[in-house]
Design a protein around this motif. Structure first.
Motif, PDB file in Angstrom:
ATOM      1  N   ASP A 173       0.851  -1.194   0.000  1.00  0.00           N
ATOM      2  CA  ASP A 173       0.000   0.000   0.000  1.00  0.00           C
ATOM      3  C   ASP A 173       0.887   1.244   0.000  1.00  0.00           C
ATOM      4  O   ASP A 173       1.793   1.377   0.826  1.00  0.00           O
ATOM      5  N   HIS A 211      -2.961  12.811   9.148  1.00  0.00           N
ATOM      6  CA  HIS A 211      -2.819  11.347   9.170  1.00  0.00           C
ATOM      7  C   HIS A 211      -2.112  10.900  10.438  1.00  0.00           C
ATOM      8  O   HIS A 211      -1.283  11.601  11.002  1.00  0.00           O
ATOM      9  N   ASN A 271      -6.135   8.859  -1.189  1.00  0.00           N
ATOM     10  CA  ASN A 271      -4.722   8.948  -0.804  1.00  0.00           C
ATOM     11  C   ASN A 271      -3.935   7.656  -1.014  1.00  0.00           C
ATOM     12  O   ASN A 271      -2.774   7.579  -0.631  1.00  0.00           O
ATOM     13  N   LEU A 272      -4.526   6.644  -1.633  1.00  0.00           N
ATOM     14  CA  LEU A 272      -3.915   5.322  -1.612  1.00  0.00           C
ATOM     15  C   LEU A 272      -3.895   4.663  -2.992  1.00  0.00           C
ATOM     16  O   LEU A 272      -4.881   4.688  -3.718  1.00  0.00           O
ATOM     17  N   ARG A 309      -5.171  11.607  -4.200  1.00  0.00           N
ATOM     18  CA  ARG A 309      -5.844  12.032  -2.971  1.00  0.00           C
ATOM     19  C   ARG A 309      -7.351  12.169  -3.181  1.00  0.00           C
ATOM     20  O   ARG A 309      -8.135  11.866  -2.281  1.00  0.00           O
ATOM     21  N   PHE A 340       0.784   5.322   0.209  1.00  0.00           N
ATOM     22  CA  PHE A 340      -0.029   6.477   0.575  1.00  0.00           C
ATOM     23  C   PHE A 340       0.628   7.762   0.095  1.00  0.00           C
ATOM     24  O   PHE A 340       1.845   7.938   0.193  1.00  0.00           O
TER      25      PHE A 340
END
Length: 308
Positions: free
Chosen positions: A70, A80, A125-126, A120, A72
């Motif tokens: 993952d 965060h 965001n991922l 985003r 980010f």
């Protein structure tokens, strides 16, 4: 603070809890008993690639269960908080950079930060890397870190070039996903990207939404407990477990993010202090300096001089 194995420059240990020392940083970190115990609002952009997984990320009022691969994307305005279970090793690659210095040194007609805005807003965001993408990224990052360590005299220019190259690679991954999405929509396929965030606890989700919209209000634990019909001890414990923040930390982070935006728009320290809910300029200045190491005025002057 955690015990960490730093695979690159040990002088950069403070950036997860303080300012960076370089305008671009590539690093590989392995931590034991890691905690993010300070206010985590920073001026730089961040790419955070999970190697170990097993942790949770609270990002802009959403919660994610992080898996290996993952990646980010965080801009300075993204709130965060990373939560790692006790006793678990936490391994990740971090790429951090100062937007202005990066773009100033690397003169280009291409908007290299557009990918941050796209991910985003369209992917929460991922980007979850495919297996081949993950190994391609690992090879790139480990090679880059080695080159930067062994070429200290060329660190500044080389780090900016490698960052641009990395961003272009990620843009290619993102565009491939967008094309797949368009094709799925065209054929009526149900295999479309899904929201990968988890649901916040039903009793905490409305509190997070309320505070996100009204962070400037004069809220206390007692007033929130009364408004949402919860025992205040239970509220505090559940809020911390879900978001990683105490209620006061969450409000402070939200205020500071908005405060920095308003300072960049040219508002005075007094105007910003009032708008984000501080009852005195002195209080705002004290909290801001504790978080960023400079006063709001110094931050505002620095931003203005750079624009000039």
């Amino acid at each position: 603070m955690s015990q960490e194995t730093l695979q690159s420059n040990p002088s950069l240990t403070q950036y997860e809890h303080g300012p960076m020392e370089k305008s671009v940083v590539f690093d590989h970190l392995i931590s034991t008993d890691w905690t993010m115990d300070k206010i985590h609002v920073h001026d730089y952009y961040e790419l955070n690639l999970a190697v170990s997984g097993n942790n949770r990320f609270f990002v802009n009022d959403r919660i994610f269960s992080v898996k290996k691969g993952d990646l980010f994307f965080f801009a300075p305005t993204d709130l965060h908080k990373n939560m790692v279970p006790l006793g678990k090793d936490y391994e990740r690659f971090l790429i951090l950079f100062d937007k202005n210095e990066f773009l100033d040194l690397l003169t280009t007609k291409k908007d290299l930060l557009n990918i941050f805005q796209q991910v985003r807003h369209t992917s929460s965001n991922l980007i979850s890397l495919e297996k081949d993408e993950y190994f391609q990224v690992l090879d790139f990052l480990t090679t880059t870190i080695y080159k930067l360590k062994t070429n200290p005299d060329n660190y500044e220019f080389l780090s900016h070039l490698k960052l641009a190259e990395f961003i272009l690679m990620l843009e290619e991954f993102y565009n491939k996903r967008q094309l797949s999405t368009l094709q799925a929509e065209g054929t009526g396929s149900k295999n479309r990207p899904k929201d990968k965030s988890l649901k916040l606890h039903s009793k905490i989700a409305p509190i997070v939404t309320f505070l996100s919209n009204d962070y400037a209000g004069d809220h206390t634990i007692d007033s929130l407990a009364s408004r949402f019909y919860l025992n205040k001890s239970y509220l505090c414990k559940l809020f911390k477990n879900e978001t990683g923040f105490t209620v006061n930390e969450y409000i402070t982070n939200k205020r500071l993010i908005k405060g920095k935006q308003l300072l960049q728009e040219g508002l005075s320290v007094h105007e910003v202090s009032e708008k984000i809910g501080y009852n005195s300029d002195a209080h705002f200045i004290r909290v801001f300096k504790k978080a960023f190491g400079i006063t709001p005025k110094q931050f505002s002057l620095g931003f203005t001089s750079h624009k000039a």
